[in-house]
Design a protein around this motif. Structure first.
Motif, PDB file in Angstrom:
ATOM      1  N   LEU A  44      23.292  -5.097 -57.203  1.00 12.57           N
ATOM      2  CA  LEU A  44      24.743  -5.202 -57.021  1.00 12.57           C
ATOM      3  C   LEU A  44      25.238  -4.196 -55.987  1.00 12.57           C
ATOM      4  CD1 LEU A  44      25.891  -5.693 -60.721  1.00 12.57           C
ATOM      5  CD2 LEU A  44      26.260  -7.315 -58.856  1.00 12.57           C
ATOM      6  N   THR A  45      24.674  -2.975 -56.022  1.00  9.19           N
ATOM      7  CA  THR A  45      25.077  -1.952 -55.058  1.00  9.19           C
ATOM      8  C   THR A  45      24.651  -2.327 -53.650  1.00  9.19           C
ATOM      9  OG1 THR A  45      24.888  -0.249 -56.756  1.00  9.19           O
ATOM     10  CG2 THR A  45      24.916   0.493 -54.472  1.00  9.19           C
ATOM     11  N   ASN A  47      24.137  -5.344 -52.525  1.00 10.90           N
ATOM     12  CA  ASN A  47      24.996  -6.455 -52.114  1.00 10.90           C
ATOM     13  C   ASN A  47      26.358  -5.952 -51.651  1.00 10.90           C
ATOM     14  OD1 ASN A  47      23.322  -8.678 -52.397  1.00 10.90           O
ATOM     15  ND2 ASN A  47      23.838  -8.989 -54.543  1.00 10.90           N
ATOM     16  N   HIS A  48      26.901  -4.979 -52.382  1.00 13.05           N
ATOM     17  CA  HIS A  48      28.214  -4.429 -52.028  1.00 13.05           C
ATOM     18  C   HIS A  48      28.157  -3.753 -50.663  1.00 13.05           C
ATOM     19  CE1 HIS A  48      32.107  -2.476 -52.486  1.00 13.05           C
ATOM     20  NE2 HIS A  48      31.523  -1.333 -52.123  1.00 13.05           N
ATOM     21  N   CYS A  49      27.104  -2.949 -50.432  1.00 14.25           N
ATOM     22  CA  CYS A  49      26.966  -2.270 -49.138  1.00 14.25           C
ATOM     23  C   CYS A  49      26.845  -3.278 -48.004  1.00 14.25           C
ATOM     24  CB  CYS A  49      25.750  -1.351 -49.159  1.00 14.25           C
ATOM     25  SG  CYS A  49      25.884   0.065 -50.279  1.00 14.25           S
ATOM     26  N   ARG A  51      27.923  -6.485 -47.959  1.00  8.40           N
ATOM     27  CA  ARG A  51      29.136  -7.295 -47.773  1.00  8.40           C
ATOM     28  C   ARG A  51      30.270  -6.491 -47.154  1.00  8.40           C
ATOM     29  NH1 ARG A  51      28.938 -12.182 -50.499  1.00  8.40           N
ATOM     30  NH2 ARG A  51      27.086 -12.436 -51.822  1.00  8.40           N
ATOM     31  N   THR A  52      30.392  -5.228 -47.515  1.00  5.50           N
ATOM     32  CA  THR A  52      31.478  -4.407 -46.998  1.00  5.50           C
ATOM     33  C   THR A  52      31.118  -3.730 -45.679  1.00  5.50           C
ATOM     34  OG1 THR A  52      30.730  -2.488 -48.283  1.00  5.50           O
ATOM     35  CG2 THR A  52      32.354  -3.968 -49.320  1.00  5.50           C
TER      36      THR A  52
END
Length: 228
Positions: A44-45, A47-49, A51-52
């Protein structure tokens, strides 16, 4: 994953974080292995890095170094024994084969290694049972502290000693969410049912794991999601 299924990534030598200590205490009290939740939060982390377009994960370079050296062919099979840590394998490799390298020396050493010296499978991996999917899903749904995400073991079969084939990944990248989402509770109930129906595949360790026909072309053309 290493210590009773849990790998810790300390950012400083001699430091154990409160999160790591809490994970050990929780395991001792409940005997519930936290590895799936840790893996979920890691993905999840990442993916967040991605996507952002910002942020980073701290990791332990010493663990990364052990992983790297153990996947490179050495004159002495120091990593082939499960009890290799009693032999000080890193010291043997560094002193007898690699020598004292500076930054440029490392670059030259790694660039000069032939592809045949790199191994996909860790030498201590023999016969293992791999969770390939759960229920009707193409991967393994994982639940973390902040949300849920899908993991695709089929993408890394080669690292476990099996033949790497073209995996079925359709829809995997879209299966993720946070607990603040309105449908989260409904999805969690579905995940619980999926984990009651596991698809396990036994893989016998191979010396030189190969790839199936068409895998290289799929790998070069595919846009892989950030799942592993």
């Amino acid at each position: 994953m290493g210590i009773f299924g849990l790998v810790l990534f300390p950012s400083q030598t001699g430091l154990v974080s409160l999160e790591a200590a809490a994970a050990y205490v929780e395991y001792e009290n409940t005997q519930i292995n936290p590895v799936a939740a840790i893996l979920a939060e890691t993905i999840l982390t990442l993916n967040h890095c991605r996507r952002t377009g910002k942020g980073a994960m701290r990791c332990c370079t010493k663990l990364l170094y052990i992983w790297m050296v153990s996947h490179i062919k050495t004159k002495k099979p120091v990593f082939n024994n499960f009890w290799w840590f009693t032999q000080k394998p890193l010291k043997l490799v560094e002193e007898e084969e690699w020598g004292d390298l500076d930054n440029q020396g490392w670059v030259d050493k790694l660039e000069g290694l032939p592809n045949s010296d790199f191994k996909w499978r860790a030498p201590w991996v023999t016969t293992v049972k791999v969770l390939m999917s759960c229920g009707q899903k193409r991967g393994a749904p994982l639940v973390g502290i902040t949300g849920y995400v899908s993991y695709a073991p089929a993408l890394v079969v080669r690292q476990l000693g099996g033949m790497q084939f073209v995996p079925r990944t359709m829809g995997i990248a879209q299966f993720f969410g946070l607990f603040k989402d309105p449908i989260a509770q409904e999805v969690l109930e579905i995940i619980k049912q999926d984990w009651k129906h596991l698809v396990l595949v036994e893989i016998e360790g191979l010396k030189d794991p190969s790839a199936s026909e068409g895998y290289a072309r799929w790998r070069d053309l595919a846009v892989l999601p950030c799942l592993v």
